[in-house]
Motif scaffolding. Structure first.
Motif, PDB file in Angstrom:
ATOM      1  N   LEU A   1      -7.332  -2.807 -16.752  1.00  0.00           N
ATOM      2  CA  LEU A   1      -6.220  -3.283 -17.572  1.00  0.00           C
ATOM      3  C   LEU A   1      -5.016  -2.367 -17.407  1.00  0.00           C
ATOM      4  CD1 LEU A   1      -6.448  -4.597 -21.203  1.00  0.00           C
ATOM      5  CD2 LEU A   1      -4.677  -2.949 -20.595  1.00  0.00           C
ATOM      6  N   PHE A   2      -3.835  -2.971 -17.229  1.00  0.00           N
ATOM      7  CA  PHE A   2      -2.584  -2.227 -17.092  1.00  0.00           C
ATOM      8  C   PHE A   2      -1.598  -2.659 -18.168  1.00  0.00           C
ATOM      9  CE2 PHE A   2      -4.404  -2.527 -12.831  1.00  0.00           C
ATOM     10  CZ  PHE A   2      -4.383  -1.202 -12.427  1.00  0.00           C
ATOM     11  N   LEU A   3      -0.739  -1.743 -18.564  1.00  0.00           N
ATOM     12  CA  LEU A   3       0.252  -2.012 -19.604  1.00  0.00           C
ATOM     13  C   LEU A   3       1.484  -2.706 -19.037  1.00  0.00           C
ATOM     14  CD1 LEU A   3       0.171   1.352 -21.596  1.00  0.00           C
ATOM     15  CD2 LEU A   3      -0.703  -0.861 -22.367  1.00  0.00           C
ATOM     16  N   GLY A   4       1.825  -3.837 -19.614  1.00  0.00           N
ATOM     17  CA  GLY A   4       3.034  -4.531 -19.202  1.00  0.00           C
ATOM     18  C   GLY A   4       4.297  -3.776 -19.560  1.00  0.00           C
ATOM     19  N   SER A   5       4.231  -2.926 -20.577  1.00  0.00           N
ATOM     20  CA  SER A   5       5.407  -2.137 -20.952  1.00  0.00           C
ATOM     21  C   SER A   5       5.770  -1.130 -19.871  1.00  0.00           C
ATOM     22  CB  SER A   5       5.145  -1.406 -22.271  1.00  0.00           C
ATOM     23  OG  SER A   5       4.028  -0.527 -22.154  1.00  0.00           O
ATOM     24  N   GLN A   6       4.796  -0.781 -19.017  1.00  0.00           N
ATOM     25  CA  GLN A   6       5.069   0.141 -17.913  1.00  0.00           C
ATOM     26  C   GLN A   6       5.515  -0.578 -16.650  1.00  0.00           C
ATOM     27  OE1 GLN A   6       1.847   2.857 -17.180  1.00  0.00           O
ATOM     28  NE2 GLN A   6       2.083   3.901 -19.138  1.00  0.00           N
ATOM     29  N   SER A   7       5.105  -1.821 -16.486  1.00  0.00           N
ATOM     30  CA  SER A   7       5.430  -2.539 -15.246  1.00  0.00           C
ATOM     31  C   SER A   7       6.676  -3.392 -15.376  1.00  0.00           C
ATOM     32  CB  SER A   7       4.262  -3.437 -14.840  1.00  0.00           C
ATOM     33  OG  SER A   7       4.107  -4.512 -15.754  1.00  0.00           O
ATOM     34  N   GLY A   8       6.908  -3.948 -16.577  1.00  0.00           N
ATOM     35  CA  GLY A   8       7.912  -4.989 -16.709  1.00  0.00           C
ATOM     36  C   GLY A   8       7.403  -6.256 -16.038  1.00  0.00           C
ATOM     37  N   ASP A   9       8.172  -7.335 -16.128  1.00  0.00           N
ATOM     38  CA  ASP A   9       7.818  -8.571 -15.446  1.00  0.00           C
ATOM     39  C   ASP A   9       7.942  -8.366 -13.939  1.00  0.00           C
ATOM     40  OD1 ASP A   9       7.704  -9.533 -17.993  1.00  0.00           O
ATOM     41  OD2 ASP A   9       9.423 -10.862 -17.820  1.00  0.00           O
ATOM     42  N   PHE A  10       7.018  -8.890 -13.177  1.00  0.00           N
ATOM     43  CA  PHE A  10       7.107  -8.746 -11.728  1.00  0.00           C
ATOM     44  C   PHE A  10       6.208  -9.783 -11.068  1.00  0.00           C
ATOM     45  CE2 PHE A  10       3.295  -6.421 -12.650  1.00  0.00           C
ATOM     46  CZ  PHE A  10       2.509  -6.469 -11.512  1.00  0.00           C
ATOM     47  N   ALA A  11       6.325  -9.879  -9.758  1.00  0.00           N
ATOM     48  CA  ALA A  11       5.486 -10.776  -8.971  1.00  0.00           C
ATOM     49  C   ALA A  11       4.727  -9.934  -7.957  1.00  0.00           C
ATOM     50  CB  ALA A  11       6.324 -11.825  -8.270  1.00  0.00           C
ATOM     51  N   ALA A  12       3.405 -10.041  -7.942  1.00  0.00           N
ATOM     52  CA  ALA A  12       2.569  -9.209  -7.075  1.00  0.00           C
ATOM     53  C   ALA A  12       2.234  -9.950  -5.794  1.00  0.00           C
ATOM     54  CB  ALA A  12       1.288  -8.823  -7.803  1.00  0.00           C
ATOM     55  N   LEU A  13       2.588  -9.335  -4.663  1.00  0.00           N
ATOM     56  CA  LEU A  13       2.280  -9.888  -3.348  1.00  0.00           C
ATOM     57  C   LEU A  13       1.096  -9.177  -2.700  1.00  0.00           C
ATOM     58  CD1 LEU A  13       5.858 -10.201  -1.803  1.00  0.00           C
ATOM     59  CD2 LEU A  13       4.596 -11.878  -3.140  1.00  0.00           C
ATOM     60  N   TRP A  14       0.840  -7.949  -3.112  1.00  0.00           N
ATOM     61  CA  TRP A  14      -0.290  -7.194  -2.584  1.00  0.00           C
ATOM     62  C   TRP A  14      -0.674  -6.098  -3.569  1.00  0.00           C
ATOM     63  CZ3 TRP A  14       1.031  -2.072  -2.015  1.00  0.00           C
ATOM     64  CH2 TRP A  14       2.356  -1.749  -1.707  1.00  0.00           C
ATOM     65  N   ALA A  15      -1.845  -5.547  -3.391  1.00  0.00           N
ATOM     66  CA  ALA A  15      -2.299  -4.402  -4.180  1.00  0.00           C
ATOM     67  C   ALA A  15      -2.638  -3.270  -3.222  1.00  0.00           C
ATOM     68  CB  ALA A  15      -3.512  -4.762  -5.028  1.00  0.00           C
ATOM     69  N   GLY A  16      -2.420  -2.030  -3.671  1.00  0.00           N
ATOM     70  CA  GLY A  16      -2.664  -0.886  -2.805  1.00  0.00           C
ATOM     71  C   GLY A  16      -3.193   0.310  -3.566  1.00  0.00           C
ATOM     72  N   TRP A  17      -3.880   1.178  -2.825  1.00  0.00           N
ATOM     73  CA  TRP A  17      -4.457   2.388  -3.403  1.00  0.00           C
ATOM     74  C   TRP A  17      -4.207   3.548  -2.439  1.00  0.00           C
ATOM     75  CZ3 TRP A  17      -6.503  -2.344  -2.666  1.00  0.00           C
ATOM     76  CH2 TRP A  17      -6.771  -3.100  -3.806  1.00  0.00           C
ATOM     77  N   ARG A  18      -4.156   4.759  -2.938  1.00  0.00           N
ATOM     78  CA  ARG A  18      -3.857   5.904  -2.079  1.00  0.00           C
ATOM     79  C   ARG A  18      -4.942   6.970  -2.209  1.00  0.00           C
ATOM     80  NH1 ARG A  18       1.496   7.277  -5.624  1.00  0.00           N
ATOM     81  NH2 ARG A  18       0.508   8.354  -7.363  1.00  0.00           N
ATOM     82  N   ALA A  19      -5.063   7.773  -1.142  1.00  0.00           N
ATOM     83  CA  ALA A  19      -6.027   8.869  -1.147  1.00  0.00           C
ATOM     84  C   ALA A  19      -5.606   9.924  -2.157  1.00  0.00           C
ATOM     85  CB  ALA A  19      -6.115   9.480   0.248  1.00  0.00           C
TER      86      ALA A  19
ATOM     87  N   ILE B   1      -9.388   7.570   5.255  1.00  0.00           N
ATOM     88  CA  ILE B   1      -8.264   8.102   4.487  1.00  0.00           C
ATOM     89  C   ILE B   1      -8.392   9.615   4.350  1.00  0.00           C
ATOM     90  CG2 ILE B   1      -7.860   5.971   3.194  1.00  0.00           C
ATOM     91  CD1 ILE B   1      -9.366   7.200   0.832  1.00  0.00           C
ATOM     92  N   LYS B   2      -7.242  10.272   4.286  1.00  0.00           N
ATOM     93  CA  LYS B   2      -7.213  11.718   4.125  1.00  0.00           C
ATOM     94  C   LYS B   2      -6.139  12.082   3.121  1.00  0.00           C
ATOM     95  CE  LYS B   2      -6.734  16.092   6.638  1.00  0.00           C
ATOM     96  NZ  LYS B   2      -6.527  16.743   7.967  1.00  0.00           N
ATOM     97  N   GLY B   3      -6.504  12.860   2.129  1.00  0.00           N
ATOM     98  CA  GLY B   3      -5.567  13.273   1.101  1.00  0.00           C
ATOM     99  C   GLY B   3      -4.890  14.582   1.440  1.00  0.00           C
ATOM    100  N   GLY B   4      -4.411  15.264   0.412  1.00  0.00           N
ATOM    101  CA  GLY B   4      -3.812  16.577   0.595  1.00  0.00           C
ATOM    102  C   GLY B   4      -2.307  16.578   0.676  1.00  0.00           C
ATOM    103  N   LYS B   5      -1.691  15.433   0.844  1.00  0.00           N
ATOM    104  CA  LYS B   5      -0.241  15.356   0.910  1.00  0.00           C
ATOM    105  C   LYS B   5       0.221  14.148   0.123  1.00  0.00           C
ATOM    106  CE  LYS B   5       3.695  15.128   4.097  1.00  0.00           C
ATOM    107  NZ  LYS B   5       4.114  15.028   5.529  1.00  0.00           N
ATOM    108  N   PHE B   6       1.212  14.352  -0.753  1.00  0.00           N
ATOM    109  CA  PHE B   6       1.672  13.264  -1.604  1.00  0.00           C
ATOM    110  C   PHE B   6       2.999  12.697  -1.102  1.00  0.00           C
ATOM    111  CE2 PHE B   6       4.241  11.689  -5.174  1.00  0.00           C
ATOM    112  CZ  PHE B   6       3.420  10.646  -5.582  1.00  0.00           C
ATOM    113  N   THR B   7       3.025  11.397  -0.901  1.00  0.00           N
ATOM    114  CA  THR B   7       4.253  10.662  -0.585  1.00  0.00           C
ATOM    115  C   THR B   7       4.312   9.482  -1.544  1.00  0.00           C
ATOM    116  OG1 THR B   7       4.041  11.260   1.745  1.00  0.00           O
ATOM    117  CG2 THR B   7       5.555   9.458   1.196  1.00  0.00           C
ATOM    118  N   PRO B   8       5.363   9.374  -2.376  1.00  0.00           N
ATOM    119  CA  PRO B   8       5.380   8.388  -3.467  1.00  0.00           C
ATOM    120  C   PRO B   8       5.062   6.956  -3.040  1.00  0.00           C
ATOM    121  CG  PRO B   8       7.227   9.885  -3.680  1.00  0.00           C
ATOM    122  CD  PRO B   8       6.572  10.208  -2.372  1.00  0.00           C
ATOM    123  N   ASP B   9       5.665   6.493  -1.934  1.00  0.00           N
ATOM    124  CA  ASP B   9       5.502   5.100  -1.549  1.00  0.00           C
ATOM    125  C   ASP B   9       4.361   4.861  -0.577  1.00  0.00           C
ATOM    126  OD1 ASP B   9       7.607   4.506  -3.148  1.00  0.00           O
ATOM    127  OD2 ASP B   9       9.084   4.346  -1.542  1.00  0.00           O
TER     128      ASP B   9
END
Length: 553
Positions: free
Chosen positions: A377-395, A452-460
């Motif tokens: 479950l995610f909070l709509g107050s954090q996302s605002g209205d939007f349209a989702a074309l894909w979902a993604g996850w990061r290391a 996947i390999k972590g250790g470095k953060f890139t926002p997008d």
């Protein structure tokens, strides 16, 4: 005025010099205009009185009939009552104008701001024009001038623009003209940072750009078509140049004038790489998409019938360069269901992890677990209205270990929910909202997860992205929060979980996210974990719906 050489036909609707009138008098005036439109060559009509926001009101039916059946574009004033639109005219087939200052283009405090009263969320007004300290002729004083303020003086300017457009290209219909005007407005969001399209509509009136479009100059095109119960989608090809900004506006009329519901069309722009933008606003009779061309060539303009109020429905599409500082935030700006108006490429949740790594991690999430069912479950107050074309996850950025991917037999679903992270039920079905029902956004198939390999953060940077088969439109007017559900039917590790460390976020009360997990893909209930879950990105129009894993059919 905007069209100084126009011929004018005046219809008196007031009683004496007091300016008072009645609905019956105004109705008769609209009916007379309809009967005399051909005789006098009437192309545009303006009315700057208050009225009813109900489309079924007799006067509003007459206005919409004039647009639909007599080919006259009707322009009305949005009203001067601030956030109270109970006396604003519906004018669904025409154009309602709000008021701004002349120089700064700031929306005035008195200009009516939507949504339109009783409409169920219809954006209002349609556009804005100058309505503060406007100099005009003075009644009964030929040599004098008067300075007044109000949306009553913004609407005639829109009417003047419409007449210029139709005089520049006499072949244009009222519907064509509406599409052209709305597609060639100036963005005034920077001057009104606290407002949105319920303040200023789609933008500020620009005669010069509208006339240029009417003449077909500078790459402007007009497309016309008809949708039917048998043919619910039409596609038009539009030439573009890489890196250039463009706008596309779709307009249509309501045809069942005695009904408060009407056809709902959706607009989608695509190139060879996927969706560039789309718009679907069920309550308005137009859609607009702004985008930047990724490649030189052609994009396809998709006009889709979500619902039809007639067996056959005509539409007009205006397309052309996006000028007049009509800002495209990030790489796309669009309007409609699921549209927050922020233009973000991605929505990252929980939002606290949008610009930094999450404060936790998850070794065995749904992607690398044994057969199971998960619901986050995610909070709509954090996302605002939007349209989702894909979902993604990061290391996980906190360790530099490489985790090897395997295949997973996966299905993804999304739905709205009235629950919160604190009240989320352990029963999956109990969390669904009837107003924003479940959508299977990713059909079941094998997904080959990358290493996947972590250790470095890139926002997008999200290491795993799954492009959806269906768009999910999140609308907080229907449900305050939303769910992402994973159905894991098995994996390439003999159906045993394997380590695949993803970035995650934990929070104490008030929780930002929660999830339910069950050890069977068909389970009806599971175990709830509050305040914890992986950081997830949702791609919106303008983001690249790249599928990083290899996917089997």
């Amino acid at each position: 005025g905007h069209a100084p050489e126009a011929n004018i036909v005046a219809y008196k609707i007031t009683k004496g010099s007091s300016g008072s009138t009645s609905s019956s008098i105004i109705l008769k005036a609209w009916q007379r205009i309809a009967s005399e439109a051909t005789k006098y060559g009437i192309l545009v009509a303006n009315n700057s009185f208050t009225g009813s926001p109900r489309p079924t009101d007799a006067v509003q039916q007459a206005i919409d009939s004039l647009c639909l059946n007599s080919n006259v574009l009707v322009c009305v004033a949005a009203g001067n009552f601030g956030t109270n639109t109970s006396r604003s005219q519906s004018c669904a087939n025409g154009l309602a104008s709000g008021a701004t200052s002349i120089d700064t283009k700031v929306v005035t405090s008195f200009s009516c701001k939507g949504p339109l009263y009783g409409s169920g969320g219809r954006f209002y007004p349609d556009l804005s024009a100058c309505g503060l300290n406007v100099t005009m002729a003075w009644r009964d004083n030929e040599a004098g001038e008067k300075v007044w303020s109000g949306t009553s003086f913004a609407s005639p300017q829109t009417a003047g623009c419409a007449l210029l457009v139709r005089s520049a290209n006499p072949a244009l219909t009222a519907l064509d003209t509406k599409a052209i005007i709305l597609n060639n407005l100036e963005n005034i969001r920077p001057q009104n940072p606290k407002g949105d399209r319920n303040w200023f509509g789609l933008g500020f009136l620009r005669d010069d750009l509208a006339v240029e479009a009417a003449l077909g100059k500078s790459g402007h095109k007009l497309f016309k078509g008809t949708l039917t119960t048998a043919v619910k989608e039409r596609i038009h090809s539009f030439p573009v140049i890489a890196g250039k900004a463009y706008g596309v506006t779709l307009a249509w009329h309501r045809t069942r004038l005695s009904s408060s519901t009407w056809s709902n069309l959706a607009l989608e722009i695509r190139d060879a790489s996927g969706i560039l933008g789309f718009s679907d606003t069920p309550k308005n009779l137009y859609e607009k998409v702004l985008f930047i061309a990724r490649k030189t060539g052609s994009v396809s303009i998709h006009v889709k019938a979500v619902s039809l109020d007639a067996s056959s429905l005509a539409y007009s599409v205006a397309a052309g360069p996006n000028k007049a500082d009509a800002k495209i935030l990030a790489s796309v700006s669009y309007y409609g269901t699921g549209c927050p108006g922020t233009g973000k490429k991605i929505v990252v949740l929980p939002s606290s992890a949008a610009d930094r790594g999450g404060n936790s991690s998850y070794y065995y999430w749904a992607l690398s677990y044994k057969p199971s069912r998960w619901q986050q479950l995610f909070l709509g107050s954090q996302s605002g209205d939007f349209a989702a074309l894909w979902a993604g996850w990061r290391a996980d950025d906190k360790v530099s270990t490489t985790y090897k991917g395997k295949w997973v037999d996966l299905e993804l679903r999304m739905a709205g929910t009235d629950k919160t992270p604190s009240t989320m039920s352990a029963y999956f079905a109990s969390n669904y909202s009837s107003k924003l029902p479940l959508v299977r956004v990713f059909n079941r198939r094998k997904v080959y997860l990358p290493n996947i390999k972590g250790g470095k953060f890139t926002p997008d940077k999200f290491d795993v992205k799954l492009a959806f088969d269906r768009v999910f439109y999140f609308d907080r007017a229907k449900a305050p929060n939303f769910l992402l559900e994973y159905i894991n039917y098995g994996n390439g590790n003999s159906n045993k979980y394997f380590p695949y460390r993803l970035d995650a976020q934990y929070s104490s009360r008030p929780y930002w996210t929660s999830y339910v997990r069950a050890y069977s893909p068909t389970a009806a209930s599971g175990y709830r974990s509050a305040g914890y879950g992986p950081v997830t990105a949702f791609g919106t129009p303008g983001g690249t719906p790249t599928v990083v894993p290899r996917i089997s059919a």
